[in-house]
Structures are given as C-alpha cells and as structure tokens.
Design a protein around this motif. Structure first.
Motif, PDB file in Angstrom:
ATOM      1  N   ALA A  51       0.856  -1.198   0.000  1.00 25.03           N
ATOM      2  CA  ALA A  51       0.000   0.000   0.000  1.00 25.03           C
ATOM      3  C   ALA A  51       0.890   1.246   0.000  1.00 25.03           C
ATOM      4  O   ALA A  51       0.610   2.226  -0.684  1.00 25.03           O
ATOM      5  CB  ALA A  51      -0.914  -0.026   1.215  1.00 25.03           C
ATOM      6  N   GLU A  56      -0.287   0.217  -6.311  1.00 28.89           N
ATOM      7  CA  GLU A  56      -1.093  -1.013  -6.428  1.00 28.89           C
ATOM      8  C   GLU A  56      -2.007  -0.954  -7.664  1.00 28.89           C
ATOM      9  O   GLU A  56      -2.234  -1.980  -8.295  1.00 28.89           O
ATOM     10  CB  GLU A  56      -1.957  -1.223  -5.168  1.00 28.89           C
ATOM     11  CG  GLU A  56      -1.170  -1.631  -3.932  1.00 28.89           C
ATOM     12  CD  GLU A  56      -2.021  -1.580  -2.673  1.00 28.89           C
ATOM     13  OE1 GLU A  56      -2.714  -0.568  -2.463  1.00 28.89           O
ATOM     14  OE2 GLU A  56      -1.992  -2.546  -1.894  1.00 28.89           O
ATOM     15  N   SER A  96      -6.642  -1.951  -0.467  1.00 27.43           N
ATOM     16  CA  SER A  96      -5.627  -2.598  -1.319  1.00 27.43           C
ATOM     17  C   SER A  96      -6.280  -3.517  -2.335  1.00 27.43           C
ATOM     18  O   SER A  96      -5.908  -3.542  -3.511  1.00 27.43           O
ATOM     19  CB  SER A  96      -4.640  -3.404  -0.467  1.00 27.43           C
ATOM     20  OG  SER A  96      -3.718  -2.549   0.150  1.00 27.43           O
TER      21      SER A  96
END
Ligand SMILES: NC(=O)C1=CN([C@@H]2O[C@H](COP(=O)(O)OP(=O)(O)OC[C@H]3O[C@@H](n4cnc5c(N)ncnc54)[C@H](OP(=O)(O)O)[C@@H]3O)[C@@H](O)[C@H]2O)C=CC1
Ligand SMILES: O=C(O)C(=O)[C@@H](O)[C@H](O)C(=O)CO
Length: 284
Positions: A51, A56, A96
């Motif tokens: 993260a 991501e 995430s």
C-alpha cells in the motif's frame, strides 16, 4: 526476448509462490503498469507491492492487461504501518484489494513490526480473519526479528507463511533466517541485490566471469540455491529478463563460500532497522 519459467516454493499452508518475483518499490505509479507488463512478458508471474508504494493500481492494471489467467499470477501487498490495529487493518485491506482490482490477494504482509506501537499481534488477528474468509491465500510478515516472530507464534493461531526481510551477501541475517527455518516460515529476501551495492564485490564479479553470467545473476542464484524467494526490482526489461534467468547454472561450493564470506553485519544493511523503525519514519 525469451521467457524464463520459474520454480515455486511451497509455503507452510501448501500455497506455491514463484521463487523469483518483481519488486516495485520506487517504481512510480504512472510507470508501474508498463514496468510490470514487460516483466510478465519475460516470464515473471509474481509481483511484490505494498500500500505504501502507491502503485497497487498500476500493478493491478498490468495483471489484467496481460490476459494471463489469474491463477497463474501471484500478487503480494503489504499493510501500511499507520494502518495497524484490528479494524483499521481490515479497512486498509479492502482499499488494497480494490486498488489491485483482485478478488483475492495471494500474500498479505504486515510491512514492519513497529514494536513501539505494540499493535502487531492485534493486527495479525485481522490477518487470520482475512485468511479464514478466503480474502487472502496466505498471510505473512515483513521485517520481523526473532522476538517478534516468537511472540506472534506464541499468542496467535496461524504461523506466518513468509517473513520478508533484507538479505543479500553483505547482510545475511543468519539468526533471523535460522529462526524462520525452525518455525517453518519461508524467508523472502528483499533488496536481494543490496540495492545494487553488492554487485561490485570481487567475489561476485569473479563468479560472474567464471560462470559467464551477470553479477546480479550470481547474487540471485546464491539466494535461490539456499531456498530463499527473491524479489529484485528493475526498471529495465533487459535486467528483468536476466534477473529471472537463474535456473540454468549453479554456484560451486567454493563460489558459495566466497559469497557467504561477504557478510558485513549491520554495515551491509541498506534499509531501516526493524527494532527501531517507527511508523512515522516512512509514509508507509
Ligand atoms: N518489505 C520491505 O520492507 C521491503 C521490501 N522491498 C521489496 O524488495 C524489492 C527489491 O528491493 P530493492 O530495495 O528495490 O533493491 P534491489 O536489491 O532489488 O535492487 C534494485 C536496484 O538494483 C538495480 N538493478 C536491478 N537489476 C540489476 C542488474 N541486473 N544489474 C545491475 N543493477 C540492477 C536497480 O536499478 P534499475 O531499476 O535501474 O535496473 C535498482 O537500482 C522492492 O522493490 C520491494 O518490492 C524492498 C525494501 C524493503
Ligand atoms: O520498500 C519497502 O518496502 C520499505 O519499507 C523500505 O524500503 C523503506 O521504505 C526504507 O528502507 C526507506 O529507506
């Protein structure tokens, strides 16, 4: 460019992890999709993000654009230090998962123990819940020292599948590795090239010349030959391709001993000390 196929290591819960993955720390988000796509083209099937790397979304976009079946891909991400704690970790995981655009994360790691906050045991309980629900295939830790590992194992139910720690010839962390082995925790070496600093060592250059490979291949072969998972980062597709091509040659016992002898204790460390690293030290 030819594609290299990479063996897997079996984690303590039976999940298979490709032994070489691509690290994407410091790969800018707007360049991440291209960086990961080119790696997938040369054979990578395992990507290591966090993260805190703020990329991501780029990793997820590359996985989708590759057209590869999801089950052939392995993606690791990590919880930000500031998101430790039971409820906060569960919320951060959803962020995430959304950023990556996946239903299930293959490996989820507590990024740093941050002992000064004393939240890693509580955080691990949230990780156990994610594992039980099938939101993740495996859970692990990163930068955990033997004391942190022992406490987690004593006070919780699931033994971490992985401890991702800094390991390269000048900084080998023998004690951490031995404790992981004893507990059945796979060692995943981050900064496996010593962020480039180990590649000029005379023993590395000599072995590279003898074997007809690059210094990075020597250092990565040394690690995989000892059973570690490695996650080198590179912006260059040529270096990505050679970094993954470490399964068609072997270091001799003498070459291995020469690399082992490069150990320099804390002088060799390139990252932070997990015993003192605080959650405000990194934005992640
Ligand atoms: N859990 C944690 O706390 C941490 C995790 N990590 C993870 O580990 C990954 C790798 O670690 P990282 O710190 O990036 O360091 P690495 O040891 O992977 O070294 C990366 C450096 O080496 C260079 N390089 C890569 N391949 C070659 C080659 N074949 N020849 C010469 N130079 C080369 C890269 O340059 P170039 O890009 O120009 O090729 C870059 O400067 C990270 O990306 C991250 O995913 C890293 C640190 C901490
Ligand atoms: O890359 C990571 O995952 C890290 O946590 C470290 O690189 C960390 O940010 C650091 O070492 C800063 O110098």
């Amino acid at each position: 460019m030819t594609q290299t196929s990479v063996p897997t290591v079996t984690l303590n819960n039976g999940v298979e992890i490709p032994q070489v993955g691509l690290g994407v720390f410091q790969v800018p988000d707007d360049g991440t999709q291209a960086n990961v796509e080119q790696a997938l083209e040369v054979g990578y099937r395992h990507v290591d993000t966090a993260a805190g790397y703020d990329n991501e979304e780029g990793v997820g976009a590359a996985l989708r654009a590759s057209g590869l079946p999801r089950e052939q891909l392995f993606v690791t991400t990590k919880l930000r230090n500031g998101d430790q704690g039971y409820e906060q970790a569960l919320r951060a995981f959803e962020d995430s998962r959304r950023a990556l655009g996946v239903d299930q994360v293959d490996l989820y790691l507590i990024h740093w123990p941050v002992p000064s906050r004393d939240l890693y045991v509580e955080t691990w309980r949230a990780f156990e819940k994610l594992l039980a629900e099938g939101a993740v295939r495996a859970i692990g830790v990163s930068n955990f020292l033997p004391d942190h590992l022992e406490r987690l194992v004593a006070e919780t139910d699931v033994v971490p599948a992985v401890n991702q720690v800094e390991v390269h010839p000048t900084f080998q962390q023998a004690e951490v590795q031995a404790r992981c082995r004893a507990l059945g925790v796979t060692v995943e070496a981050y900064s496996p090239l010593g962020r480039g600093a180990d590649l000029g060592a005379a023993a590395v250059v000599a072995a590279a010349t003898e074997l007809g490979v690059t210094p990075a291949q020597v250092v990565l072969r040394w690690a995989v030959q000892q059973g570690r998972v490695v996650i080198p980062k590179s912006m260059s597709v040529e270096r990505q391709a050679t970094n993954i091509d470490v399964f068609s040659f072997e270091l001799s016992p003498a070459q291995t001993a020469q690399l082992n002898a490069l150990e320099s204790g804390v002088e060799g460390r390139t990252g932070a000390d997990p015993a003192t690293a605080s959650f405000t030290q990194f934005r992640h």
